[in-house]
Design a protein around this motif. Structure first.
Motif, PDB file in Angstrom:
ATOM      1  N   ARG A   1      40.414 -22.884  56.101  1.00 57.05           N
ATOM      2  CA  ARG A   1      39.641 -24.097  55.864  1.00 57.05           C
ATOM      3  C   ARG A   1      38.827 -23.956  54.586  1.00 57.05           C
ATOM      4  O   ARG A   1      38.532 -22.850  54.135  1.00 57.05           O
ATOM      5  CB  ARG A   1      38.749 -24.426  57.067  1.00 57.05           C
ATOM      6  CG  ARG A   1      37.760 -23.362  57.426  1.00 57.05           C
ATOM      7  CD  ARG A   1      37.144 -23.585  58.801  1.00 57.05           C
ATOM      8  NE  ARG A   1      36.153 -24.656  58.817  1.00 57.05           N
ATOM      9  CZ  ARG A   1      35.537 -25.052  59.938  1.00 57.05           C
ATOM     10  NH1 ARG A   1      35.836 -24.505  61.105  1.00 57.05           N
ATOM     11  NH2 ARG A   1      34.625 -26.012  59.894  1.00 57.05           N
ATOM     12  N   HIS A   2      38.502 -25.083  53.985  1.00 57.88           N
ATOM     13  CA  HIS A   2      37.682 -25.116  52.776  1.00 57.88           C
ATOM     14  C   HIS A   2      36.224 -25.047  53.211  1.00 57.88           C
ATOM     15  O   HIS A   2      35.680 -26.004  53.760  1.00 57.88           O
ATOM     16  CB  HIS A   2      37.962 -26.407  51.992  1.00 57.88           C
ATOM     17  CG  HIS A   2      37.258 -26.473  50.676  1.00 57.88           C
ATOM     18  ND1 HIS A   2      37.771 -25.913  49.525  1.00 57.88           N
ATOM     19  CD2 HIS A   2      36.064 -27.029  50.327  1.00 57.88           C
ATOM     20  CE1 HIS A   2      36.940 -26.125  48.517  1.00 57.88           C
ATOM     21  NE2 HIS A   2      35.891 -26.800  48.975  1.00 57.88           N
TER      22      HIS A   2
ATOM     23  N   ASN B   1      33.990 -21.460  49.667  1.00 56.53           N
ATOM     24  CA  ASN B   1      34.645 -22.006  48.476  1.00 56.53           C
ATOM     25  C   ASN B   1      33.670 -22.721  47.566  1.00 56.53           C
ATOM     26  O   ASN B   1      33.820 -22.700  46.339  1.00 56.53           O
ATOM     27  CB  ASN B   1      35.761 -22.960  48.905  1.00 56.53           C
ATOM     28  CG  ASN B   1      36.789 -22.287  49.796  1.00 56.53           C
ATOM     29  OD1 ASN B   1      36.781 -22.487  51.004  1.00 56.53           O
ATOM     30  ND2 ASN B   1      37.638 -21.453  49.216  1.00 56.53           N
ATOM     31  N   GLU B   2      32.690 -23.355  48.169  1.00 55.68           N
ATOM     32  CA  GLU B   2      31.656 -24.046  47.389  1.00 55.68           C
ATOM     33  C   GLU B   2      30.295 -23.748  47.995  1.00 55.68           C
ATOM     34  O   GLU B   2      30.161 -23.677  49.217  1.00 55.68           O
ATOM     35  CB  GLU B   2      31.870 -25.555  47.403  1.00 55.68           C
ATOM     36  CG  GLU B   2      33.121 -26.057  46.730  1.00 55.68           C
ATOM     37  CD  GLU B   2      33.175 -27.578  46.738  1.00 55.68           C
ATOM     38  OE1 GLU B   2      32.334 -28.197  46.050  1.00 55.68           O
ATOM     39  OE2 GLU B   2      34.023 -28.138  47.461  1.00 55.68           O
TER      40      GLU B   2
ATOM     41  N   LEU C   1      38.217 -20.816  43.058  1.00 59.02           N
ATOM     42  CA  LEU C   1      38.210 -21.221  44.465  1.00 59.02           C
ATOM     43  C   LEU C   1      36.900 -20.874  45.155  1.00 59.02           C
ATOM     44  O   LEU C   1      36.671 -21.261  46.295  1.00 59.02           O
ATOM     45  CB  LEU C   1      39.379 -20.564  45.203  1.00 59.02           C
ATOM     46  CG  LEU C   1      40.778 -20.929  44.709  1.00 59.02           C
ATOM     47  CD1 LEU C   1      41.831 -20.131  45.463  1.00 59.02           C
ATOM     48  CD2 LEU C   1      41.023 -22.427  44.854  1.00 59.02           C
ATOM     49  N   HIS C   2      36.032 -20.134  44.454  1.00 62.11           N
ATOM     50  CA  HIS C   2      34.711 -19.778  44.987  1.00 62.11           C
ATOM     51  C   HIS C   2      33.689 -20.040  43.888  1.00 62.11           C
ATOM     52  O   HIS C   2      33.639 -19.312  42.898  1.00 62.11           O
ATOM     53  CB  HIS C   2      34.678 -18.308  45.408  1.00 62.11           C
ATOM     54  CG  HIS C   2      35.611 -17.979  46.532  1.00 62.11           C
ATOM     55  ND1 HIS C   2      35.207 -17.953  47.844  1.00 62.11           N
ATOM     56  CD2 HIS C   2      36.931 -17.690  46.536  1.00 62.11           C
ATOM     57  CE1 HIS C   2      36.238 -17.650  48.623  1.00 62.11           C
ATOM     58  NE2 HIS C   2      37.302 -17.481  47.851  1.00 62.11           N
TER      59      HIS C   2
END
Length: 267
Positions: free
Chosen positions: A88-89, A112-113, A141-142
């Protein structure tokens, strides 16, 4: 909160209500409450934007702090997220982020964020610089995504954005009513199955008011009373170990909006 407490100069208060009345008034004069927050931010505006600065001269506890937080977070991931969140994001909110210490050393490796919220402008600018993509060993992606220069008592998270809202060493600046109001607003910022992590100094009993930086160190019981008033459930807690003597005890709490499921045979 009925337990007695004291301030950093030894003045005793019979309960938290008496202390808050002395500090921020009874609500009739909003300027007194604004002054509490203004002086708190003003204290940190005079502090160097460094790890040692944001940790009050105890920069050497950074590594053990991060290790304790990571162990707690990994346990929560394994219990709360299918496949420990790998499919999952994942998005986190770092509250009272300072210079981005927790984001850089911990959250970027798991999310990721990350959005950062911090009321001290030179801390947030340092965070923006520290977390610039060209300086980090992380893929796109991070990444740190948004930087909000807003105090928590005025901040409302985006609805349904966050898997985890991380709050460390900052909630002591909020008066009880603003503590409750913040968590009630922030609950809407969690995704289904998301949770809060609160990591804070713990008073042995009652509370300790710091007159210099305008913050309060609450006891475990005090926190638990507030959690109930926020409509939150205590999912798990853990003591931080390995800090030098002479400091407050530190505790980590995982809080959810759903009632924790009891395992078979649990009491």
């Amino acid at each position: 909160m009925e337990a007695a407490g004291l301030d950093s100069e030894g003045r005793e208060f019979k309960n938290a209500e008496e202390m808050w009345r002395a500090q921020i008034g009874d609500g009739a004069d909003p300027h007194k409450k604004n002054d509490w927050y203004r002086k708190g931010v003003g204290y940190w505006e005079g502090v160097e934007a460094s790890v040692d600065g944001v940790l009050g001269g105890y920069g050497h506890v950074n590594d053990v702090d991060v290790k304790g937080s990571e162990a707690f977070l990994k346990t929560l991931f394994s219990e709360r997220f299918a496949d420990t969140g790998r499919n999952r994001h994942l998005v986190a909110l770092d509250c009272g982020s300072g210079i981005g210490r927790v984001t850089k050393n911990l959250l970027l490796r798991y999310f990721n964020e990350i959005d950062l919220v911090e009321p001290v402008s030179h801390f947030l600018e340092a965070a923006r610089e520290n977390l610039a993509s060209g300086k980090l060993m992380f893929s796109e992606l991070h990444k740190a995504t948004n930087f909000y220069c807003v105090p928590l008592q005025e901040f409302t998270p985006e609805t349904g954005r966050y898997d985890v809202i991380w709050i460390q060493w900052c909630i002591g600046h909020l008066a009880d009513d603003d503590f409750i109001a913040f968590f009630k607003r922030a609950k809407a910022g969690l995704k289904p199955g998301g949770f809060f992590v609160l990591k804070e100094n713990i008073a042995r009993s009652g509370f300790v008011l710091d007159n210099e930086d305008r913050s309060i160190t609450r006891s475990d019981l005090y926190f638990k009373e507030l959690f109930g008033l926020c409509g939150l459930h205590l999912y798990k807690s853990k003591d931080q170990n390995g800090f030098p003597g002479g400091l407050f005890a530190v505790k980590m709490y995982s809080l959810t909006t759903d009632t924790p499921k009891r395992t078979h045979g649990a009491r």
